[in-house]
Design an enzyme around this catalytic site. Structure first.
Site, mmCIF file in Angstrom:
data_model
loop_
_atom_site.group_PDB
_atom_site.id
_atom_site.type_symbol
_atom_site.label_atom_id
_atom_site.label_comp_id
_atom_site.label_asym_id
_atom_site.label_seq_id
_atom_site.Cartn_x
_atom_site.Cartn_y
_atom_site.Cartn_z
ATOM 1 N N THR A 18 16.761 -12.625 -6.435
ATOM 2 C CA THR A 18 15.664 -11.860 -5.995
ATOM 3 C C THR A 18 14.616 -11.275 -7.126
ATOM 4 O OG1 THR A 18 17.134 -10.972 -4.226
ATOM 5 C CG2 THR A 18 14.998 -9.807 -4.561
ATOM 6 N N SER A 113 18.623 -3.742 -13.350
ATOM 7 C CA SER A 113 18.163 -2.920 -12.677
ATOM 8 C C SER A 113 19.159 -1.563 -12.148
ATOM 9 C CB SER A 113 17.441 -3.506 -11.328
ATOM 10 O OG SER A 113 16.892 -2.620 -10.367
ATOM 11 N N HIS A 114 19.238 -1.651 -10.785
ATOM 12 C CA HIS A 114 20.402 -0.700 -10.181
ATOM 13 C C HIS A 114 21.738 -1.014 -10.442
ATOM 14 C CE1 HIS A 114 19.546 -3.384 -7.262
ATOM 15 N NE2 HIS A 114 20.687 -3.371 -6.791
ATOM 16 N N ASP A 277 15.997 4.723 -10.863
ATOM 17 C CA ASP A 277 17.104 3.583 -11.074
ATOM 18 C C ASP A 277 17.191 3.201 -12.654
ATOM 19 O OD1 ASP A 277 15.031 1.955 -11.078
ATOM 20 O OD2 ASP A 277 16.076 0.235 -10.367
ATOM 21 N N ASP A 279 16.057 0.664 -14.572
ATOM 22 C CA ASP A 279 14.694 0.421 -15.245
ATOM 23 C C ASP A 279 13.709 1.187 -14.751
ATOM 24 O OD1 ASP A 279 15.121 -0.913 -12.774
ATOM 25 O OD2 ASP A 279 14.097 -2.798 -13.484
ATOM 26 N N ASP A 281 12.222 1.569 -11.743
ATOM 27 C CA ASP A 281 11.215 1.032 -10.936
ATOM 28 C C ASP A 281 11.559 1.247 -9.450
ATOM 29 O OD1 ASP A 281 13.529 -0.720 -10.375
ATOM 30 O OD2 ASP A 281 12.181 -2.397 -10.487
ATOM 31 N N ARG A 282 12.574 2.232 -9.222
ATOM 32 C CA ARG A 282 12.881 2.523 -7.965
ATOM 33 C C ARG A 282 12.774 3.893 -7.773
ATOM 34 N NH1 ARG A 282 18.148 -0.741 -5.191
ATOM 35 N NH2 ARG A 282 17.336 -2.737 -5.684
ATOM 36 N N SER A 365 14.606 -0.818 -0.199
ATOM 37 C CA SER A 365 15.359 -0.505 -1.272
ATOM 38 C C SER A 365 14.771 0.421 -2.252
ATOM 39 C CB SER A 365 15.597 -2.118 -1.935
ATOM 40 O OG SER A 365 14.616 -2.702 -2.319
ATOM 41 N N LYS A 376 7.047 -2.553 -8.652
ATOM 42 C CA LYS A 376 7.446 -1.180 -8.019
ATOM 43 C C LYS A 376 7.739 -0.284 -9.158
ATOM 44 C CE LYS A 376 12.240 -1.920 -6.972
ATOM 45 N NZ LYS A 376 12.182 -3.528 -7.310
HETATM 46 C C1 G16 Z 1 15.127 -6.057 -6.552
HETATM 47 C C2 G16 Z 1 13.776 -6.707 -5.919
HETATM 48 C C3 G16 Z 1 13.443 -5.906 -4.821
HETATM 49 C C4 G16 Z 1 14.469 -6.148 -3.792
HETATM 50 C C5 G16 Z 1 15.899 -5.512 -4.264
HETATM 51 C C6 G16 Z 1 16.759 -5.829 -3.399
HETATM 52 O O1 G16 Z 1 14.902 -4.906 -6.994
HETATM 53 O O2 G16 Z 1 12.650 -6.429 -7.017
HETATM 54 O O3 G16 Z 1 12.205 -6.413 -4.456
HETATM 55 O O4 G16 Z 1 14.133 -5.344 -2.534
HETATM 56 O O5 G16 Z 1 15.999 -6.175 -5.434
HETATM 57 O O6 G16 Z 1 17.247 -7.141 -3.119
HETATM 58 P P1 G16 Z 1 18.262 -7.740 -2.672
HETATM 59 O O7 G16 Z 1 18.486 -7.123 -1.118
HETATM 60 O O8 G16 Z 1 18.201 -9.269 -2.407
HETATM 61 O O9 G16 Z 1 19.694 -7.081 -3.226
HETATM 62 P P2 G16 Z 1 15.460 -4.183 -8.244
HETATM 63 O O10 G16 Z 1 15.200 -2.894 -8.439
HETATM 64 O O11 G16 Z 1 16.989 -4.479 -8.231
HETATM 65 O O12 G16 Z 1 14.820 -5.136 -9.517
#
Ligand code: G16
Length: 543
Positions: A18, A113-114, A277, A279, A281-282, A365, A376
């Site tokens: 993703t 990320s998270h 989170d 990085d 962005d959340r 998310s 984001k």
């Molecule tokens: C990433 C993507 C988001 C997505 C999220 C969850 O976020 O940038 O667009 O909504 O993962 O994805 P999944 O449901 O496939 O685990 P981040 O903050 O992890 O980069």
């Protein structure tokens, strides 16, 4: 100093998910693993000579080492200039901001990320293009294909440059500029929001707690909330980035950010709580005894956007990912602007933003953002709420309840079944895919199915088609059940079940969301046999 050509063999499974390539740190530590992936990116980009690259990450374990390797490889590939965050630190939104501000060719973001960090945690890398946004699927598919045939990578034999001090140095024919991690980003925030009004709010005694979760948001929060806006010291907690996030799971949701939730639901709670989170962005927004769902947050910001100087002229459109609640669609209808439903993944918003079709975007998310960058943006969302609180002088819960009274409430919850076995999870999705073909028009409990499919999206700008983006079952009253497999997990499969029920009647807006959604959860289980298939009697995480 010279360029080394190092023989290598392909690693299986370097397929970006993703949001880039995310794997266990142990996998990234294999000799050549990171180098192969970066080589594949640079080869896919083509001629990099004379171009500018931005590099930075969220400070997790391996961030610094990986930054050094990338700088050495960038020199070998002929980049003219690399902009690196001090100590290798840049939040994901800051990378997007720096790429756009400095007209860079693109950037590499080092983050999972998270996902948890540390030697036993996760690491990740992704490429963002010259618009500052995640590379589209066409590009990541090509990178994946390139990883399968690699026989060599190129790297400078010079020792990686020091990244501690801000300044510019020559490195093997390339200019390395170590930049302040916060400055460009903070300046952009000052253009979008009414900083004097927010500063007056803090000066009036308004209290806030921001939980940095020992991730990259801390330095941004200290600089912006405390130094620039005058929030008292102590407003930011867990504000020092640590390589293992201090053991935190840096995911700003009520489960992982339990410390903040305890503060906000306790006696003498501050007026406003927020977290971001790994990085940054959340974001999570919390009022006194009320956690705002990300879907509601998007809808509320959209409905009130013109209070912020950067959005005074109104919105062009609102985009949300498919599993995100439809609350924002109701606002778009009221504003007379288009709404867009995209697959999960911020990259799908890029074209809509570039084409000026959407101004605000959001995901369930805990991701919210706008056309100011192409990621984001956690701190941005928090500042938007602060601007709203300053402009209205109302507490968070009043703003939320007034929004529900006007637009209705979309009860919403996500149930995650993490690290389940891949085969039964995929079998469940395959069975659901077959099943939904015949569901439209049927009765499920007290609901009638209006539409059921495996979500597919045709990008309105470049007409790229994305299929297999999640099973959705939409009821005639707008309620929805959605099933997806996560694209960001690093262990087994993660099944996500998303539940949404619309309630127009204000007398029924104070229900417990899990109770309100229980009938839909029961239907979801009956359709999927998720619990018996995965051997789990309850979700791992409910948000
Ligand atoms: C990433 C993507 C988001 C997505 C999220 C969850 O976020 O940038 O667009 O909504 O993962 O994805 P999944 O449901 O496939 O685990 P981040 O903050 O992890 O980069």
């Amino acid at each position: 100093m010279s360029i080394l050509t190092v023989a290598t063999v392909p690693f299986a499974g370097q397929r970006p998910g993703t949001s880039g390539l995310r794997k266990k740190v142990t996998e990234f530590l294999q000799p050549g693993y990171l180098e192969n992936f970066v080589e594949a990116i640079f080869n896919t980009l083509g001629d990099c000579r004379g171009k500018t690259l931005v590099v930075g990450g969220d400070g997790r374990y391996f961030n610094r080492t990986a930054t050094g390797i990338i700088v050495r490889m960038a020199a070998a590939h002929g980049f003219a200039r690399v902009l690196v965050g001090q100590n290798g630190i840049l939040s994901t939104p800051a990378v997007s901001c720096v790429i756009r501000k400095h007209g860079a060719f693109g950037g590499l973001i080092l983050s999972a990320s998270h996902n948890p960090g540390g030697p036993d945690g996760d690491f990740g890398i992704k490429y963002n293009g010259d618009n500052g946004g995640p590379a589209p699927e066409k590009f990541t598919d090509a990178v994946y294909a390139a990883t399968g045939t690699l026989a060599q990578y190129r790297i400078s034999d010079a020792a990686a440059p020091a990244l501690d001090a801000i300044g510019s140095t020559q490195f093997d024919g390339m200019q390395v500029e170590v930049i302040d991690s916060v400055a460009d980003y903070a300046a952009l925030m000052g253009e979008l929001f009414d900083f004097p009004a927010i500063a007056r709010l803090f000066a009036s005694g308004f209290t806030m707690r921001y939980d940095g979760m020992h991730a990259v948001g801390g330095p941004y929060a200290h600089a912006i909330f405390e130094s620039m806006l005058g929030a008292p010291a102590g407003t930011v907690i867990n504000g020092t980035p640590l390589e293992d996030f201090g053991g935190h799971h840096p995911d700003p949701n009520p489960v992982s950010a339990a410390e903040l939730i305890d503060i906000m639901f306790g006696a003498d709670a501050p007026d406003f709580g927020a977290a971001s989170d790994g990085d940054a962005d959340r974001n999570m927004i919390v009022g006194r005894a009320l956690a705002v769902t990300p879907s509601d947050s998007l809808a509320i910001l959209a409905a009130n956007a013109t209070i912020a100087p950067g959005y005074r002229d109104g919105l062009r459109g609102i985009a949300r990912s498919m599993p995100t609640s439809t609350a924002a669609d109701r606002v778009a209808r009221a504003l007379g602007i288009p709404s867009y439903e995209t697959p999960t993944g911020w990259k799908y918003f890029g074209n809509l933003l570039d084409a000026g079709m959407a101004t605000l975007c959001g995901e369930e998310s805990y991701g919210t953002g706008s056309n100011h960058i192409r990621e984001k943006d956690g701190i941005w969302a928090i500042l938007f709420w602060l601007n709203l609180l300053a402009a209205t002088n109302k507490p968070v819960d009043t703003i939320v309840r007034e929004h529900w009274a006007r637009f209705g409430r979309n009860y919403y919850s996500r149930h995650d079944y993490e690290a389940v076995e891949v085969a039964p999870a995929e079998a469940m999705m395959a069975q659901l895919r077959e099943r939904v073909a015949t569901l439209a028009g049927t009765q499920l409990g007290s609901f009638t199915v209006a539409l059921a499919d495996d979500f597919a999206y045709t990008d309105p700008v470049d007409h790229a088609l994305a299929t297999g983006q999640g099973i959705r079952i939409v009821m005639t009253d707008g309620s929805r059940i959605v099933f997806r497999l996560s694209g960001t997990g690093t262990e087994g499969a993660t099944v996500r079940l998303y539940l949404e029920q619309y309630e127009a009647d204000p007398a029924r807006h104070e229900r417990d969301p899990q109770q309100a959604l229980a009938p839909l959860a029961a239907i979801a289980e009956q359709l999927s046999q998720l619990q018996s298939r995965t051997g789990r009697s309850t979700p791992t995480v409910i948000t």
